[in-house]
Structure formats: C-alpha cells, structure tokens
Design a protein around this motif. Structure first.
Motif, PDB file in Angstrom:
ATOM      1  N   ASP A  60       5.005  -0.289   9.063  1.00 31.70           N
ATOM      2  CA  ASP A  60       4.679   0.764   8.178  1.00 31.70           C
ATOM      3  C   ASP A  60       4.774   1.902   7.532  1.00 31.70           C
ATOM      4  O   ASP A  60       3.819   3.362   6.577  1.00 31.70           O
ATOM      5  CB  ASP A  60       3.221   0.047   7.736  1.00 31.70           C
ATOM      6  N   ASN A  61       4.935   2.978   8.455  1.00 30.55           N
ATOM      7  CA  ASN A  61       4.961   4.608   8.766  1.00 30.55           C
ATOM      8  C   ASN A  61       6.591   4.679   9.434  1.00 30.55           C
ATOM      9  O   ASN A  61       7.030   5.500  10.058  1.00 30.55           O
ATOM     10  CB  ASN A  61       4.622   4.647  10.017  1.00 30.55           C
ATOM     11  N   ASP A  79      -2.367   6.302   3.146  1.00 34.42           N
ATOM     12  CA  ASP A  79      -1.189   5.895   3.838  1.00 34.42           C
ATOM     13  C   ASP A  79      -1.513   4.444   3.857  1.00 34.42           C
ATOM     14  O   ASP A  79      -2.717   3.866   3.948  1.00 34.42           O
ATOM     15  CB  ASP A  79      -1.530   6.206   5.553  1.00 34.42           C
ATOM     16  N   GLN A  80       0.041   3.907   4.198  1.00 34.04           N
ATOM     17  CA  GLN A  80      -0.187   2.180   3.496  1.00 34.04           C
ATOM     18  C   GLN A  80      -0.340   1.799   5.472  1.00 34.04           C
ATOM     19  O   GLN A  80       0.784   2.315   6.365  1.00 34.04           O
ATOM     20  CB  GLN A  80       1.610   1.472   3.145  1.00 34.04           C
ATOM     21  N   ASP A  81      -1.129   0.910   5.891  1.00 30.53           N
ATOM     22  CA  ASP A  81      -0.576   0.210   7.301  1.00 30.53           C
ATOM     23  C   ASP A  81      -0.440  -0.880   7.380  1.00 30.53           C
ATOM     24  O   ASP A  81      -1.228  -1.512   7.907  1.00 30.53           O
ATOM     25  CB  ASP A  81      -2.365   0.410   7.854  1.00 30.53           C
TER      26      ASP A  81
HETATM   27 CA   LIG Z   1       0.168   3.101   8.935  1.00 28.49          CA
END
Ligand SMILES: [Ca+2]
Ligand SMILES: *[C@@H]1O[C@H](CO)[C@@H](O)[C@H](O)[C@H]1NC(C)=O
Ligand SMILES: *[C@@H]1O[C@H](CO)[C@@H](O)[C@H](O)[C@H]1NC(C)=O
Length: 231
Positions: free
Chosen positions: A77-78, A158-160
C-alpha cells in the motif's frame, strides 16, 4: 487514448465512469479533514516502472502531517507515497524504503503555493526532490527495485489497503493542482519547465488530460492563483 484539446470529455459509460478533462488553471480543493475525501487518478500506462517523476503544486496552511500522493499496488500500500510530515519536511516512500528531505522553514510574508517534483530511478536508487524549482541534496533508496504498473493512485489520503484504509489524521486539507507523473526521470531542464507550468513529453498522469474520479468532499474550482496580480 489521445486527447487533442478537450475541456470536458467523458469516457463512454454510465455514472461512475472516469472523466477525462483538461484541468489547466483549476484546482482540487480538499475543504476538511476526513477519512473519505480523495481523488482517484488513472495512469495511461500499466507497465512496470523502473523510474518515475511525480510533480504537483499545493496551497495549504496545514501544520500536521498529511498525504499528497499515494500509489498502492496489490502487494504494497506504500509503494509510492509523498507524505509531508512538517511544514519544512517531506517523507518519500518507494517500495519498502523511505527518505526524508528537510529544508529551511520558509519565512514568508504571505501564503504561497509550493511546487514539488520527486523522482526515483531503479539503476542507482537515487531520489531527487525539487522544491519550487530548486533541487535538494540527493538521497537514495530501493536500488534495483521494480514497481508494478497495476496501481491504485489517490490524492489527499494515504492508502493502507488497495484503494482504501484512510486515516483522517493523514488526510490533506487545502488546494492542489498541476499533478503530473512520468515513467522516467526528467532532466534538470524539464524539472524547471514543470515548475514554470510547461509539460515535458509523454506524462502518464497529465493535468491537461486528467482521468480522475472525485470521491466524497473534494471540489473542483478555478484557481485563484493570480487574481489580483496586476493591481
Ligand atoms: Ca499506507
Ligand atoms: C472514519 O471516520 C468516522 C467518523 O468521522 C468513523 O466513524 C469511522 O470509523 C472512520 N473509519 C475508519 C476506517 O477509520
Ligand atoms: C486523530 O488525532 C486525534 C487528535 O490527536 C486523535 O484523538 C484521534 O484518535 C486520531 N484518529 C485516528 C483515527 O487516529
């Protein structure tokens, strides 16, 4: 798909399909902190990346940490994140690495837009970070890494997880425009051009022909960039 000059153009399909539009002199306004509001972008390329450059312009008075650009893949995801931790500090993530860029706090007489370009190349791992047309000392990470082209790309959160998992305390509040991505490292001349609002060839995310989808409370409006400049 190639768009020659279109102000508003809908890809065929019913409600929910992505618009493709020339957003020159427009901005996305993120009016409040949330764990929902964001803009989804589509790249024109699905090929794996061994280098990239991302540029964008922001206008905000935020002091807490916030996310500008989040590129998640199915496995990470990062995979690419541009995260501003403090008014004078950016944290950039690629793969499982991250680097921090510090700069002197601006002693501004009035609020101003901030332009950033960030690039990374697999061959050397080098990361460039350009702030308002000035390169900061280079850093490196993730030499030899390869980035999947199958991505969920989000502005303002921010996508987790792939396409979600947002944290209100990492959301962006403010205005954003001139978002671009290339599947290469721009030359120094090109970095300067982007700062001056010109567009080097073949962006895979192109503000002048942007494929995007607004989710929840994000408003598209004309920029107030230069309203009173000639007074
Ligand atoms: Ca993230
Ligand atoms: C999002 O925020 C709302 C309230 O603002 C909260 O009820 C909800 O649990 C949050 N969701 C996540 C995934 O954090
Ligand atoms: C966000 O920050 C506030 C204030 O620091 C805190 O009370 C809250 O629990 C945080 N929310 C999340 C989802 O982390």
């Amino acid at each position: 798909m190639k768009i020659v000059s279109a102000f508003f153009f809908l890809l065929s399909g019913p409600v929910g399909s992505l618009a493709q539009e020339d957003l020159e002199r427009k901005v996305f306004i993120f009016p409040e902190s949330s764990n929902t509001s964001h803009v989804v972008l589509k790249s024109t390329s699905q090929r794996p990346l061994t280098s990239f450059t991302i540029c964008l312009r922001t206008y905000t008075d935020m002091t807490r940490a916030h996310t500008l650009f989040s590129y998640a893949t199915k496995t990470n995801d990062n995979e690419i994140v541009i995260f501003k931790t403090k008014p004078n500090e950016y944290n950039l993530y690629v793969g499982t690495g991250d680097v921090i860029f510090f700069f002197p706090e601006k002693v501004a007489m009035k609020p101003s837009w901030e332009h950033i370009c960030m690039s990374w190349e697999s061959d050397t791992g080098l990361v460039e970070f350009w702030l308002d047309g000035q390169p900061l000392p280079r850093n490196g990470m993730m030499k030899g890494h390869r980035i999947s082209g199958e991505a969920s790309i989000v502005l303002g959160q921010d996508q987790d997880s792939f396409g979600g998992g947002f944290d209100i305390n990492q959301s962006f509040v403010g205005e954003m425009m001139d978002v671009y991505m290339w599947d290469r490292v721009l030359s120094d001349d090109e970095m300067c051009l982007v700062w001056g609002n010109r567009v080097p060839s073949n962006p895979i995310i192109n503000w002048r022909a942007l494929t995007y989808d607004i989710k929840s409370y994000v408003v598209l409006k004309p920029s107030l960039f230069s309203v009173c400049r000639a007074a």
